[in-house]
Each structure stands twice: as structure tokens, then as C-alpha cells.
Design a protein around this motif. Structure first.
Motif, PDB file in Angstrom:
ATOM      1  N   ASP A   1     -39.638 -28.635 -30.709  1.00 25.57           N
ATOM      2  CA  ASP A   1     -39.626 -29.764 -29.778  1.00 25.57           C
ATOM      3  C   ASP A   1     -38.773 -30.875 -30.358  1.00 25.57           C
ATOM      4  O   ASP A   1     -38.928 -31.236 -31.526  1.00 25.57           O
ATOM      5  N   VAL A   2     -37.884 -31.401 -29.544  1.00 33.17           N
ATOM      6  CA  VAL A   2     -37.000 -32.484 -29.972  1.00 33.17           C
ATOM      7  C   VAL A   2     -37.191 -33.651 -29.010  1.00 33.17           C
ATOM      8  O   VAL A   2     -36.946 -33.511 -27.808  1.00 33.17           O
ATOM      9  N   MET A   3     -37.647 -34.780 -29.519  1.00 33.11           N
ATOM     10  CA  MET A   3     -37.904 -35.939 -28.653  1.00 33.11           C
ATOM     11  C   MET A   3     -37.155 -37.162 -29.174  1.00 33.11           C
ATOM     12  O   MET A   3     -36.970 -37.310 -30.380  1.00 33.11           O
ATOM     13  N   PRO A   4     -36.727 -38.048 -28.257  1.00 28.33           N
ATOM     14  CA  PRO A   4     -36.104 -39.293 -28.717  1.00 28.33           C
ATOM     15  C   PRO A   4     -37.109 -40.095 -29.552  1.00 28.33           C
ATOM     16  O   PRO A   4     -38.288 -40.132 -29.226  1.00 28.33           O
ATOM     17  N   LYS A   5     -36.640 -40.704 -30.617  1.00 29.10           N
ATOM     18  CA  LYS A   5     -37.524 -41.545 -31.439  1.00 29.10           C
ATOM     19  C   LYS A   5     -38.108 -42.670 -30.595  1.00 29.10           C
ATOM     20  O   LYS A   5     -37.484 -43.128 -29.639  1.00 29.10           O
TER      21      LYS A   5
ATOM     22  N   ILE B   1     -32.573 -25.377 -39.460  1.00 24.70           N
ATOM     23  CA  ILE B   1     -31.973 -25.140 -38.140  1.00 24.70           C
ATOM     24  C   ILE B   1     -32.287 -26.299 -37.200  1.00 24.70           C
ATOM     25  O   ILE B   1     -31.406 -26.826 -36.518  1.00 24.70           O
ATOM     26  N   ALA B   2     -33.556 -26.716 -37.179  1.00 21.84           N
ATOM     27  CA  ALA B   2     -33.952 -27.799 -36.281  1.00 21.84           C
ATOM     28  C   ALA B   2     -33.221 -29.081 -36.629  1.00 21.84           C
ATOM     29  O   ALA B   2     -32.728 -29.810 -35.766  1.00 21.84           O
ATOM     30  N   GLU B   3     -33.139 -29.334 -37.921  1.00 20.41           N
ATOM     31  CA  GLU B   3     -32.597 -30.608 -38.399  1.00 20.41           C
ATOM     32  C   GLU B   3     -31.093 -30.696 -38.204  1.00 20.41           C
ATOM     33  O   GLU B   3     -30.565 -31.750 -37.854  1.00 20.41           O
TER      34      GLU B   3
ATOM     35  N   ALA C   1     -31.535 -30.918 -33.389  1.00 20.72           N
ATOM     36  CA  ALA C   1     -31.837 -32.339 -33.208  1.00 20.72           C
ATOM     37  C   ALA C   1     -30.728 -33.194 -33.808  1.00 20.72           C
ATOM     38  O   ALA C   1     -30.064 -32.796 -34.763  1.00 20.72           O
ATOM     39  N   ASN C   2     -30.527 -34.354 -33.227  1.00 20.75           N
ATOM     40  CA  ASN C   2     -29.708 -35.402 -33.831  1.00 20.75           C
ATOM     41  C   ASN C   2     -30.690 -36.361 -34.489  1.00 20.75           C
ATOM     42  O   ASN C   2     -31.306 -37.191 -33.813  1.00 20.75           O
ATOM     43  N   THR C   3     -30.832 -36.244 -35.808  1.00 21.23           N
ATOM     44  CA  THR C   3     -31.928 -36.950 -36.479  1.00 21.23           C
ATOM     45  C   THR C   3     -31.721 -38.462 -36.527  1.00 21.23           C
ATOM     46  O   THR C   3     -32.626 -39.187 -36.921  1.00 21.23           O
ATOM     47  N   VAL C   4     -30.555 -38.937 -36.133  1.00 20.41           N
ATOM     48  CA  VAL C   4     -30.365 -40.387 -36.041  1.00 20.41           C
ATOM     49  C   VAL C   4     -31.217 -40.956 -34.900  1.00 20.41           C
ATOM     50  O   VAL C   4     -31.783 -42.038 -35.013  1.00 20.41           O
ATOM     51  N   ILE C   5     -31.324 -40.201 -33.827  1.00 17.57           N
ATOM     52  CA  ILE C   5     -32.024 -40.729 -32.650  1.00 17.57           C
ATOM     53  C   ILE C   5     -33.198 -39.852 -32.204  1.00 17.57           C
ATOM     54  O   ILE C   5     -33.943 -40.236 -31.311  1.00 17.57           O
ATOM     55  N   GLU C   6     -33.387 -38.707 -32.844  1.00 18.23           N
ATOM     56  CA  GLU C   6     -34.417 -37.787 -32.360  1.00 18.23           C
ATOM     57  C   GLU C   6     -35.349 -37.324 -33.481  1.00 18.23           C
ATOM     58  O   GLU C   6     -34.916 -37.143 -34.624  1.00 18.23           O
ATOM     59  N   ASP C   7     -36.606 -37.130 -33.122  1.00 18.88           N
ATOM     60  CA  ASP C   7     -37.573 -36.481 -34.012  1.00 18.88           C
ATOM     61  C   ASP C   7     -37.751 -35.036 -33.569  1.00 18.88           C
ATOM     62  O   ASP C   7     -37.616 -34.724 -32.385  1.00 18.88           O
ATOM     63  N   TRP C   8     -38.104 -34.166 -34.514  1.00 15.31           N
ATOM     64  CA  TRP C   8     -38.301 -32.773 -34.148  1.00 15.31           C
ATOM     65  C   TRP C   8     -39.572 -32.230 -34.792  1.00 15.31           C
ATOM     66  O   TRP C   8     -40.024 -32.720 -35.818  1.00 15.31           O
TER      67      TRP C   8
END
Lengths: 79, 79
Positions: A7-11, A59-61, A65-72
Motif C-alpha cells: 500500500d502506498v499512500m500520500p504522507k 522494491i516498495a521503497e 513509492a516516492n518516499t519524498v511524498i508517500e508512505d508505504w
């Protein structure tokens, strides 16, 4: 063979225009009582048993996901 | 106030070019062993207690998913 859900959600602190658009549309369509909508992505992966949790996190990271703006989050589910 | 998660995934028989692109990219990036990737959407809603399951199903079906090509599931999660 294992089934994995990422699951990838916006922070929380990131604006979410897609979710906002849905939230604004709901009352217009007659649905009241929804106070917040956030939209993210869900990936379903089939992986070999050789793929360990560290590889899945990588893989997720790096790719999903774009870890600047998203949590996974990664979790294995029974298939 | 309740927290609701709506998962929207492409139906099994529908081509999923986004998921396919991810699946094709993984071996190029050094991740082997992932045999299938499907990409869908995840919505997180905050709803009043007045919103019942029928209303949530209606919201998912009419607004969040395109039922011609997508399946959806609704579940309440503890907040």
C-alpha cells in the motif's frame, strides 16, 4: 509462491488533490458524512519464496513509492 | 467517526499496463522472483457514524470504482 500487498499512500502533510476532488464530489452526489478522503495506490505482487522481506521493502521503497511524498507498507497475505 | 478503506483493483481478465510496466522493470533493476504485479487504487475515508455499509458500497460502486473494469472491496478499520 507468496502473495504480497504493497500500500502506498500520500504522507499526511502532503496535499492530496485526487482525494480532495473525491471528497468535494461526494456531497454534490448526495453522499453526506464523509469528512476526509485520501487516495493512494495498492499493488498486488506474486513473488517466489526466494524473495525475502528485505527485498520486498527495497522494491516498495525504490520502485513503487516516492518516499519524498508517500508512505508505504508491505504485507504478505495468504493466497 | 470511523475509518474506512476501499480497495479498487483491475478485474483479473483486464489487462493492467501499469502493473505490467512495474513487473517488466523489476528484473532490469535487479529484483528477480516477482512473477506478477497488479496496480490498483486504495482510498482511505473518514466517515461519520451515520454512514452505513450500504452507503459505503454505493460510494465505492458509483464514485471510486469503474465496475466495468474494476473490482472493489470496502472494509472498516479501527482508527
Amino acid at each position: 509462491m507468496a502473495r504480497v500487498v504493497v500500500d502506498v499512500m500520500p504522507k499526511q502533510e502532503i496535499l492530496d488533490p485526487q482525494g480532495q476532488a473525491v471528497a468535494n464530489a461526494l456531497p454534490r452526489l448526495g453522499f453526506d458524512g464523509v469528512t476526509s478522503v485520501r487516495q493512494g495506490k495498492r499493488f498486488e505482487l506474486e513473488v517466489d519464496d526466494s524473495v525475502d522481506d528485505a527485498a520486498l521493502a527495497k522494491i516498495a521503497e525504490t520502485l513503487l513509492a516516492n518516499t519524498v511524498i508517500e508512505d508505504w507498507t508491505v504485507r504478505r497475505v495468504e493466497s
